[in-house]
Design a protein around this motif. Structure first.
Motif, PDB file in Angstrom:
ATOM      1  N   LEU A   1     -51.400  77.904 -87.069  1.00 49.41           N
ATOM      2  CA  LEU A   1     -52.865  77.475 -87.145  1.00 49.41           C
ATOM      3  C   LEU A   1     -53.463  77.793 -85.751  1.00 49.41           C
ATOM      4  O   LEU A   1     -54.767  78.257 -86.113  1.00 49.41           O
TER       5      LEU A   1
ATOM      6  N   LEU B   1     -54.566  71.446 -77.127  1.00 54.39           N
ATOM      7  CA  LEU B   1     -54.660  71.122 -78.353  1.00 54.39           C
ATOM      8  C   LEU B   1     -53.134  71.093 -78.960  1.00 54.39           C
ATOM      9  O   LEU B   1     -52.191  71.834 -78.381  1.00 54.39           O
TER      10      LEU B   1
ATOM     11  N   THR C   1     -65.964  61.094 -90.797  1.00 59.99           N
ATOM     12  CA  THR C   1     -67.047  60.963 -89.703  1.00 59.99           C
ATOM     13  C   THR C   1     -67.017  61.910 -88.510  1.00 59.99           C
ATOM     14  O   THR C   1     -67.732  61.519 -87.791  1.00 59.99           O
ATOM     15  N   ALA C   2     -66.136  62.909 -88.411  1.00 55.39           N
ATOM     16  CA  ALA C   2     -66.279  63.790 -87.476  1.00 55.39           C
ATOM     17  C   ALA C   2     -65.350  64.958 -88.007  1.00 55.39           C
ATOM     18  O   ALA C   2     -64.621  65.032 -88.723  1.00 55.39           O
TER      19      ALA C   2
ATOM     20  N   ARG D   1     -60.510  66.661 -87.119  1.00 61.81           N
ATOM     21  CA  ARG D   1     -60.585  67.186 -85.926  1.00 61.81           C
ATOM     22  C   ARG D   1     -59.151  67.764 -85.552  1.00 61.81           C
ATOM     23  O   ARG D   1     -58.256  67.845 -86.253  1.00 61.81           O
ATOM     24  N   HIS D   2     -58.931  68.411 -84.526  1.00 56.21           N
ATOM     25  CA  HIS D   2     -57.878  69.292 -84.280  1.00 56.21           C
ATOM     26  C   HIS D   2     -56.761  68.152 -84.020  1.00 56.21           C
ATOM     27  O   HIS D   2     -55.489  68.467 -84.394  1.00 56.21           O
TER      28      HIS D   2
ATOM     29  N   ASP E   1     -64.510  69.190 -86.420  1.00 55.48           N
ATOM     30  CA  ASP E   1     -64.573  70.355 -85.757  1.00 55.48           C
ATOM     31  C   ASP E   1     -64.378  71.572 -86.467  1.00 55.48           C
ATOM     32  O   ASP E   1     -63.901  71.498 -87.538  1.00 55.48           O
ATOM     33  N   THR E   2     -64.127  72.794 -85.406  1.00 62.16           N
ATOM     34  CA  THR E   2     -63.761  74.188 -86.265  1.00 62.16           C
ATOM     35  C   THR E   2     -62.370  73.689 -87.077  1.00 62.16           C
ATOM     36  O   THR E   2     -62.125  74.439 -87.844  1.00 62.16           O
ATOM     37  N   ALA E   3     -61.325  73.066 -86.266  1.00 57.60           N
ATOM     38  CA  ALA E   3     -60.029  73.092 -86.803  1.00 57.60           C
ATOM     39  C   ALA E   3     -59.849  72.532 -88.303  1.00 57.60           C
ATOM     40  O   ALA E   3     -59.377  72.979 -89.275  1.00 57.60           O
TER      41      ALA E   3
ATOM     42  N   ASP F   1     -64.292  73.735 -79.230  1.00 62.66           N
ATOM     43  CA  ASP F   1     -65.581  72.968 -79.906  1.00 62.66           C
ATOM     44  C   ASP F   1     -66.257  72.316 -78.957  1.00 62.66           C
ATOM     45  O   ASP F   1     -66.447  71.035 -79.209  1.00 62.66           O
TER      46      ASP F   1
ATOM     47  N   ASP G   1     -76.679  75.370 -84.742  1.00 54.19           N
ATOM     48  CA  ASP G   1     -76.877  74.544 -85.952  1.00 54.19           C
ATOM     49  C   ASP G   1     -75.804  74.251 -86.386  1.00 54.19           C
ATOM     50  O   ASP G   1     -75.697  73.033 -87.158  1.00 54.19           O
ATOM     51  N   THR G   2     -74.568  75.122 -86.558  1.00 51.71           N
ATOM     52  CA  THR G   2     -73.411  74.668 -87.373  1.00 51.71           C
ATOM     53  C   THR G   2     -72.595  73.763 -86.569  1.00 51.71           C
ATOM     54  O   THR G   2     -71.987  73.012 -87.185  1.00 51.71           O
ATOM     55  N   LEU G   3     -72.231  74.288 -85.401  1.00 46.42           N
ATOM     56  CA  LEU G   3     -71.192  73.522 -84.541  1.00 46.42           C
ATOM     57  C   LEU G   3     -72.047  72.291 -83.828  1.00 46.42           C
ATOM     58  O   LEU G   3     -71.477  71.681 -82.965  1.00 46.42           O
TER      59      LEU G   3
ATOM     60  N   LYS H   1     -62.552  82.133 -84.600  1.00 40.57           N
ATOM     61  CA  LYS H   1     -63.673  81.899 -83.684  1.00 40.57           C
ATOM     62  C   LYS H   1     -63.882  83.553 -83.359  1.00 40.57           C
ATOM     63  O   LYS H   1     -65.110  83.703 -83.299  1.00 40.57           O
TER      64      LYS H   1
ATOM     65  N   LEU I   1     -57.104  79.913 -86.216  1.00 34.86           N
ATOM     66  CA  LEU I   1     -58.366  79.320 -85.462  1.00 34.86           C
ATOM     67  C   LEU I   1     -58.908  80.372 -84.388  1.00 34.86           C
ATOM     68  O   LEU I   1     -60.099  80.493 -84.351  1.00 34.86           O
TER      69      LEU I   1
ATOM     70  N   LEU J   1     -51.357  71.802 -81.485  1.00 34.65           N
ATOM     71  CA  LEU J   1     -51.442  72.435 -83.026  1.00 34.65           C
ATOM     72  C   LEU J   1     -50.233  73.423 -82.992  1.00 34.65           C
ATOM     73  O   LEU J   1     -49.752  73.956 -82.324  1.00 34.65           O
TER      74      LEU J   1
ATOM     75  N   ARG K   1     -74.115  68.285 -92.789  1.00 36.70           N
ATOM     76  CA  ARG K   1     -73.752  69.366 -91.821  1.00 36.70           C
ATOM     77  C   ARG K   1     -72.419  69.652 -91.774  1.00 36.70           C
ATOM     78  O   ARG K   1     -71.987  70.719 -91.268  1.00 36.70           O
ATOM     79  N   TYR K   2     -71.334  68.989 -92.380  1.00 40.90           N
ATOM     80  CA  TYR K   2     -70.101  69.339 -92.440  1.00 40.90           C
ATOM     81  C   TYR K   2     -69.920  70.601 -93.383  1.00 40.90           C
ATOM     82  O   TYR K   2     -69.190  71.523 -93.087  1.00 40.90           O
TER      83      TYR K   2
ATOM     84  N   GLN L   1     -72.782  59.640 -83.054  1.00 41.33           N
ATOM     85  CA  GLN L   1     -73.529  59.450 -84.196  1.00 41.33           C
ATOM     86  C   GLN L   1     -74.460  58.558 -84.113  1.00 41.33           C
ATOM     87  O   GLN L   1     -75.607  59.132 -84.616  1.00 41.33           O
TER      88      GLN L   1
END
Lengths: 272, 382
Positions: A134, A128, B60-61, B30-31, B63-65, A177, A207-209, A142, A138, A130, B93-94, A12
């Protein structure tokens, strides 16, 4: 705390300055036997940009990409990905680093014995923690993101068309990601409309990711429409890099004929 | 980034004020935190629905999950349109990432209904029967095209390519000689030792020559050679033709006006039919040499005695009975391998499955044919 995680926190902070280098290649030499393919090559990719990579067939575009991905051994030089030097980090850090890279191979390289959904879930399952439900959702998110129909999820790669294979392979490349995505000729073999859609998709995902994209391509439309910067490989090194204007101004004969040829001219004219 | 290295945390809080409900998201979505946050959002969702404000400035962060569980939550409380959800300033941006995701997942159509018990038992049986019959038809088709298909060509040459056939004979025949010799030598020696050991009780050790001679020449020689070739060359034929099928090379032959069976199957079939009888002869010699050496060392039967006894024990029909079977077995191995090779589909898994079934089926059919020949010979007293 590992070097990579520190990097993660700094993400960041450095982003504000722009121009944070995501991939930096210094004096890279690669060869097979007595044949030197790349000689003291230097390359820099910055966060959030789409770098288009061109070069005549056989100049080593694939060799460079495979070397950066550690699929080929290098003779000399230094490769830094996401701020970590591959030669200096531990095995665990390497795996953590691999999680932040996504690769779209030229022919998709989808696992033929698995469905599209299972293909996307291969890296997810591995890395992951998860619940299955979920993870299924996911994977389907995608699949929607890359513009495939939901029915494609349960199909095998042999049942997909060329364009769908590219999209499914992109979905798998995006499964974790990643920060940096390598695309090997993503639009080759697609019809112009499909290729344009794919270009838009890549720009939208960038742009989005917040992706950084390293794209090997011969598609002049892609180069002109989505690439922020273009690098030309030739004579065993990067001949020239910069924007389309820089390419047009370059006086190297190959670059000239590539960007000022009949096919290129028509695109440039339309753009202006 | 091992989980223990650093604990990522995230949280969501519901604040109710006069302006309406407001969800405040903080931390890393995040995931790593997705599972816990999904559960927490599930708990919050029941507290009412409708318009709400989302505040992502503390995130702060993401991801797609993380984005997906928030998107899912939005759909849950306000429906698929996001007009009722208002995002506070911050974390722009989120917000973009969340907006890029689909509001809800269209479920793929599932067409699998549960069949009645009767069908679930008998449908697979019928499928196996049909598949077996299809295999037989395909085998006949390949055999027929191999006999005739080699001539179906308009080009300059006749369909038969001697170079290809010789090349295949070299690969399937000559290169198999060492392993076939070694295997048969050991088999001959083992049968002789076992036979001599048992016959010793009756003082009839010399009959071990009859045992080995007749058994090897009539049955074991050709059978074991065929099984070895089914494993060695049958699998190779299936894998070669199968991977050519997978990469559309077979289709390329077809559109060039060449018969894939004439080009791919015919030379291999001819080569097998030539090579297997020759290998059987080598196998027989190797086995008899092994038996003679064991008989000499173990039972004291000298080589001249062995040869003299062998001449009495076997005649032309013993040799012929074995050799006649060899070309039939070669054809079966080749045809089964070709049928399986041409059935390969698009995946690597399918190639593996068909190579396995090629070997299993050809060994099974080879043994079956051997049994039929035994019955036939007994009936005609050969």
């Amino acid at each position: 705390m590992s070097a990579i995680e520190k990097r993660h926190e700094e993400d960041q902070a450095t982003e504000a300055n722009g121009r944070e280098s995501v991939l930096s290649v210094r004096d890279l030499t690669v060869g097979f036997g007595s044949n030197i393919v790349l000689d003291k090559l230097n390359l820099e990719i910055y966060r959030g940009e789409i770098l288009g990579f061109v070069g005549a067939s056989g100049t080593g575009k694939s060799v460079l990409m495979r070397t950066v991905l550690r699929l080929l051994a290098k003779r000399a030089g230094k490769i830094e990905i996401l701020g970590a030097d591959y030669d200096k980090i531990t095995e665990a850090e390497r795996i953590a680093l691999d999680m932040r890279l996504g690769v779209l191979f030229q022919h998709g390289a989808l696992f033929s014995a698995l469905t599209v959904r299972e293909n996307i879930q291969v890296p997810m399952r591995e890395y992951l923690d998860l619940p299955q439900r979920l993870m299924d959702e996911l994977a389907r998110v995608k699949i929607e993101l890359v513009g495939l129909a939901p029915e494609a999820a349960e199909k095998y790669p042999s049942e997909l068309s060329g364009g769908m294979i590219k999209r499914a392979a992109l979905a798998r490349a995006l499964a974790l990601d990643p920060d940096l995505v390598f695309l090997d000729e993503p639009t080759s073999g697609l019809d112009p409309i499909g290729a344009a859609e794919f270009d838009e998709l890549i720009a939208k995902l960038r742009d989005t990711l917040g992706l950084t994209v390293y794209m090997v391509t011969h598609d002049l439309d892609s180069l002109f429409s989505v690439c922020d910067r273009i690098a030309v490989l030739g004579k065993k090194r990067v001949l020239v890099e910069g924007t389309v204007e820089d390419m047009l101004a370059c006086d190297d004969p190959w670059v000239q004929s590539y960007f000022r040829g009949k096919r290129a001219r028509s695109i440039v004219r339309h753009d202006q | 980034m091992s989980p223990s290295a650093r604990k990522l945390t995230a949280d969501v809080a519901l604040a109710e004020s006069a302006g309406g409900r407001s969800y405040v998201f903080t931390g890393a979505w995040r995931h790593e935190t997705a599972e816990a946050m999904a559960a927490k959002l599930d708990g919050l969702a029941s507290k009412g629905d409708g318009a709400a404000q989302f505040d992502l400035s503390g995130v702060t962060a993401m991801d797609t999950a993380g984005a997906w569980i928030i998107r899912r939550f939005m759909t849950r409380i306000a429906g698929p349109s996001r007009d009722d959800i208002h995002f506070a300033d911050g974390g722009q941006r989120y917000v973009e990432l969340i907006d890029a995701l689909p509001a809800e997942l269209r479920a793929p159509e599932k067409g699998s209904e549960r069949l009645p018990l009767f069908q679930r038992i008998f449908a697979p049986v019928g499928e196996v029967m049909v598949a077996t019959w299809d295999d037989v038809v395909a085998a006949m088709y390949i055999l027929g095209s191999a006999v005739r298909g080699a001539q179906l060509k308009l080009g300059r040459h006749s369909g038969v390519s001697p170079a290809a056939i010789v090349h295949q004979i070299d690969r399937m025949g000559v290169m198999a000689v060492p392993i076939i010799t070694l295997m048969s030598f050991l088999i001959g020696a083992i049968i002789a030792q076992q036979g001599a050991f048992q016959l010793r009780y009756f003082g009839a050790e010399v009959f071990v020559v009859d045992l080995v001679g007749i058994l090897q020449l009539r049955e074991i020689g050709v059978l074991l050679t065929a099984i070895m070739i089914a494993g060695r060359s049958g699998s190779a034929i299936t894998a070669e033709i199968g991977s050519m099928k997978m990469r559309e090379e077979v289709d390329a032959l077809k559109v060039m006006g060449l018969s894939p069976i004439g080009v791919l199957v015919f030379p291999r079939l001819v080569a097998l039919t030539v090579a297997l009888p020759l290998l059987t002869i080598i196998a027989n010699f190797a086995a008899l040499i092994g038996a003679a050496l064991v008989a000499w060392g173990y039972s004291g039967i000298t080589i001249p005695t062995f040869l003299a006894r062998l001449q009495e024990a076997i005649d032309f029909s013993s040799v012929a009975a074995g050799m006649i079977k060899a070309p039939f077995m070669a054809l079966i191995i080749g045809v089964v391998a070709a049928v399986e090779g041409l059935k390969v589909g698009g995946s690597a898994e399918s190639l593996g499955r068909h190579v396995t079934s090629s070997v299993v089926k050809s060994i099974f059919v080879v043994i079956l044919i051997d049994g039929l020949f035994a019955m036939f010979y007994a009936a005609i007293d050969f």
